[in-house]
Design an enzyme around this catalytic site. Structure first.
Site, PDB file in Angstrom:
ATOM      1  N   VAL A 188      21.490   7.226 -24.882  1.00 36.01           N
ATOM      2  CA  VAL A 188      22.909   7.884 -24.745  1.00 36.01           C
ATOM      3  C   VAL A 188      23.764   6.786 -25.345  1.00 36.01           C
ATOM      4  O   VAL A 188      23.599   5.715 -25.029  1.00 36.01           O
ATOM      5  CB  VAL A 188      23.438   8.394 -23.532  1.00 36.01           C
ATOM      6  CG1 VAL A 188      24.764   8.923 -23.488  1.00 36.01           C
ATOM      7  CG2 VAL A 188      22.430   9.267 -22.687  1.00 36.01           C
ATOM      8  N   GLY A 220      23.898   5.302 -28.457  1.00 34.11           N
ATOM      9  CA  GLY A 220      23.340   4.330 -29.423  1.00 34.11           C
ATOM     10  C   GLY A 220      23.425   3.006 -28.713  1.00 34.11           C
ATOM     11  O   GLY A 220      22.889   2.602 -27.738  1.00 34.11           O
ATOM     12  N   GLY A 248      20.994   7.365 -41.729  1.00 35.53           N
ATOM     13  CA  GLY A 248      20.129   7.001 -40.653  1.00 35.53           C
ATOM     14  C   GLY A 248      20.653   7.429 -39.317  1.00 35.53           C
ATOM     15  O   GLY A 248      19.965   7.146 -38.226  1.00 35.53           O
ATOM     16  N   ASP A 305      21.643  17.872 -29.218  1.00 37.77           N
ATOM     17  CA  ASP A 305      21.632  16.344 -28.972  1.00 37.77           C
ATOM     18  C   ASP A 305      22.633  15.845 -27.980  1.00 37.77           C
ATOM     19  O   ASP A 305      22.294  15.117 -27.070  1.00 37.77           O
ATOM     20  CB  ASP A 305      21.562  15.542 -30.375  1.00 37.77           C
ATOM     21  CG  ASP A 305      21.854  13.919 -30.115  1.00 37.77           C
ATOM     22  OD1 ASP A 305      20.661  13.386 -29.825  1.00 37.77           O
ATOM     23  OD2 ASP A 305      22.832  13.337 -30.107  1.00 37.77           O
ATOM     24  N   LYS A 357      22.208  14.569 -24.008  1.00 37.99           N
ATOM     25  CA  LYS A 357      22.930  13.393 -23.452  1.00 37.99           C
ATOM     26  C   LYS A 357      23.862  13.673 -22.337  1.00 37.99           C
ATOM     27  O   LYS A 357      23.882  12.623 -21.310  1.00 37.99           O
ATOM     28  CB  LYS A 357      23.576  12.695 -24.687  1.00 37.99           C
ATOM     29  CG  LYS A 357      23.004  12.025 -25.828  1.00 37.99           C
ATOM     30  CD  LYS A 357      23.398  11.553 -26.832  1.00 37.99           C
ATOM     31  CE  LYS A 357      22.778  11.112 -28.009  1.00 37.99           C
ATOM     32  NZ  LYS A 357      23.365  11.092 -29.289  1.00 37.99           N
ATOM     33  N   GLY A 363      22.464   4.983 -35.266  1.00 39.50           N
ATOM     34  CA  GLY A 363      22.030   3.710 -36.373  1.00 39.50           C
ATOM     35  C   GLY A 363      20.810   3.181 -35.889  1.00 39.50           C
ATOM     36  O   GLY A 363      20.849   2.734 -34.414  1.00 39.50           O
TER      37      GLY A 363
HETATM   38  N1  HSE Z   1      21.560  12.111 -33.975  1.00 41.47           N
HETATM   39  C1  HSE Z   1      22.103  11.072 -33.159  1.00 41.47           C
HETATM   40  C2  HSE Z   1      23.402  11.166 -33.244  1.00 41.47           C
HETATM   41  C3  HSE Z   1      21.252   9.761 -33.126  1.00 41.47           C
HETATM   42  O1  HSE Z   1      24.123  11.348 -34.321  1.00 41.47           O
HETATM   43  O2  HSE Z   1      24.313  10.677 -32.545  1.00 41.47           O
HETATM   44  C4  HSE Z   1      21.573   9.008 -31.730  1.00 41.47           C
HETATM   45  O3  HSE Z   1      21.404   9.521 -30.573  1.00 41.47           O
END
Ligand code: HSE
Length: 412
Positions: A129, A131, A184, A198, A202, A300
């Site tokens: 969660v 990054g 990325g 996503d 989280k 990232g």
């Molecule tokens: N694809 C996810 C985002 C990656 O853009 O937040 C990180 O969890």
């Protein structure tokens, strides 16, 4: 001195970042861990000829599972197929596991934490969660003295990047998504980002830590950003805010959990309104601390690798706090039915009677935008439930007024 051996499973964006950060920052990692460490294996089905770590690559998970020297396994494969099998078997083999895989934690977290507890090892997932933002450990440890009554956040970097580009640079959705992928940020299948899955995983993980119960993504009403239009963005500006994809959860007095993911009008007074680009912002409401906000790069390669390495260091040190991470699977759905959740809502209406219907709406605030067509109107409703909103929409439609959009308003 004993050298703690690590295996990294999956050499994609995050896995290669972990290997890079490990060797680049080894001196400080060693100082913080107080022990020697090394990456013994990198598991991937692909070949990486000429890679500087070529000799460490393996394709067979059994080698990791059966090597008693491997104390810590890093999982950056993603998904809940092979990743679940390998993580489960690693824990059962008495190895601590560190993962960045939010789908795995959101779907299987309670079970994997139980296995880790039974085996006296750790299952850690700071990178799942936010990054590079420290949020899992702060929520679990630093805010442990609080009753957490709510968490809300911008939890997906890709959609925040897309919305920011659409708002600030009038960029098309497709171009902004392509840029996020090139940088990325996006998931392998970007549907998981843009459809909200996503962010849903989280907020489920954050709810589980905050409230101590596993919340399955299938129980969470989830809407992405694909229906947000330039007109809605303009009305949000007229309201004095911006549109963000928000994951939110709170606990009611009866113990049930309110949780949802959807776009929201975020007023400019909210601390989340200025969270732009790939940044994530997570607001935790505690009874002792009041509001605490966590902010940083939510996606990232290197930010995520940084969070993974922090867990590897905790696992190597055997940190007591990290060992206590736990929540239960109560076996039933403890969420509040979506129809009962209440908000104010933005409505965009069309038709010859739209303006009249907007003006007649009790407790509503009428919004305006530049070059507004004659047969268009927008309002912010009074506080109503989703069920009541559906009834209102049906009533408007039956009187010939089209409802083109409805978006919740995030309250401060
Ligand atoms: N694809 C996810 C985002 C990656 O853009 O937040 C990180 O969890």
């Amino acid at each position: 001195m004993e050298v703690k051996k690590i295996a990294v499973m999956g050499y994609g964006t995050v896995g290669s970042g972990v290997v890079e950060v490990f060797y680049k920052n080894y001196a400080s990692i060693k100082r913080r861990t107080g022990a020697e460490m090394d990456i013994k294996y990198i598991l991937d089905i692909r070949d990486f000829p000429g890679n500087e770590y070529e000799s460490k690559f393996i394709k067979d998970f059994n080698i990791i599972e059966s090597d008693p020297e491997v104390a810590i396994v890093v999982e950056t494969i993603g998904g809940i197929g092979l990743a679940y099998d390998f993580v489960r078997r690693s824990l059962l083999a008495g190895k601590s596991v560190v993962t960045s895989n939010k789908e795995l934690v959101a779907e299987k977290g309670a079970e994997l934490l139980q296995i880790a507890r039974d085996k006296g090892v750790m299952f850690l997932f700071e990178a799942s969660v936010g990054g590079g933002i420290p949020i899992i450990h702060p929520l679990h440890q630093c805010l442990a003295a609080n009753e957490i009554y709510g968490v809300e956040g911008i939890l997906n970097g890709t959609t925040n990047y897309i919305l920011t580009k659409m708002i600030r640079e009038k960029m098309s959705f497709e171009t902004a998504l392509k840029q996020a992928q090139d940088l990325g940020y996006a998931e392998r299948n970007p549907d998981a980002d843009v459809l909200g899955h996503d962010a849903c995983r989280k907020i489920c993980i954050l709810a589980a830590i905050a409230f101590g119960k596993h919340v399955y993504p299938k129980y969470v009403s989830t809407e992405g950003i694909t229906s947000v239009t330039a007109e809605d963005v303009e009305y949000a500006a007229g309201f004095g805010g911006v549109i963000k994809l928000i994951g939110s959860t709170s606990r009611r007095e009866d113990g049930r959990i309110e949780i949802e993911v959807s776009p929201a009008f975020v007023p400019s007074e909210s601390q989340l309104s200025g969270v732009d680009d790939v940044f994530n912002g997570i607001l935790v409401r505690g009874d002792a601390t009041g509001d605490v906000v966590f902010y940083g790069k939510g996606a990232g390669k290197l930010p995520t690798a940084s969070a993974v390495m922090a867990d590897v260091i905790d696992a190597a040190k055997g940190s007591e706090g990290a060992k206590n991470m736990f929540w239960v699977d109560t076996g039933c759905d403890e969420t509040v039915p979506h129809g009962e959740i209440e908000h104010r809502f933005y409505l965009r209406l069309a038709g010859a009677e739209a303006a009249k219907a907007a003006a007649a709406m009790e407790g509503a605030q009428v919004l305006y935008r530049e070059k507004q067509p004659d047969e268009e109107a927008a309002v912010i409703t009074a506080v109503v439930s989703y069920d009541a909103l559906d009834a209102l929409k049906a009533q408007l439609e039956s009187s010939g007024v089209k409802v083109l959009a409805n978006i919740r308003v995030l309250e401060n």
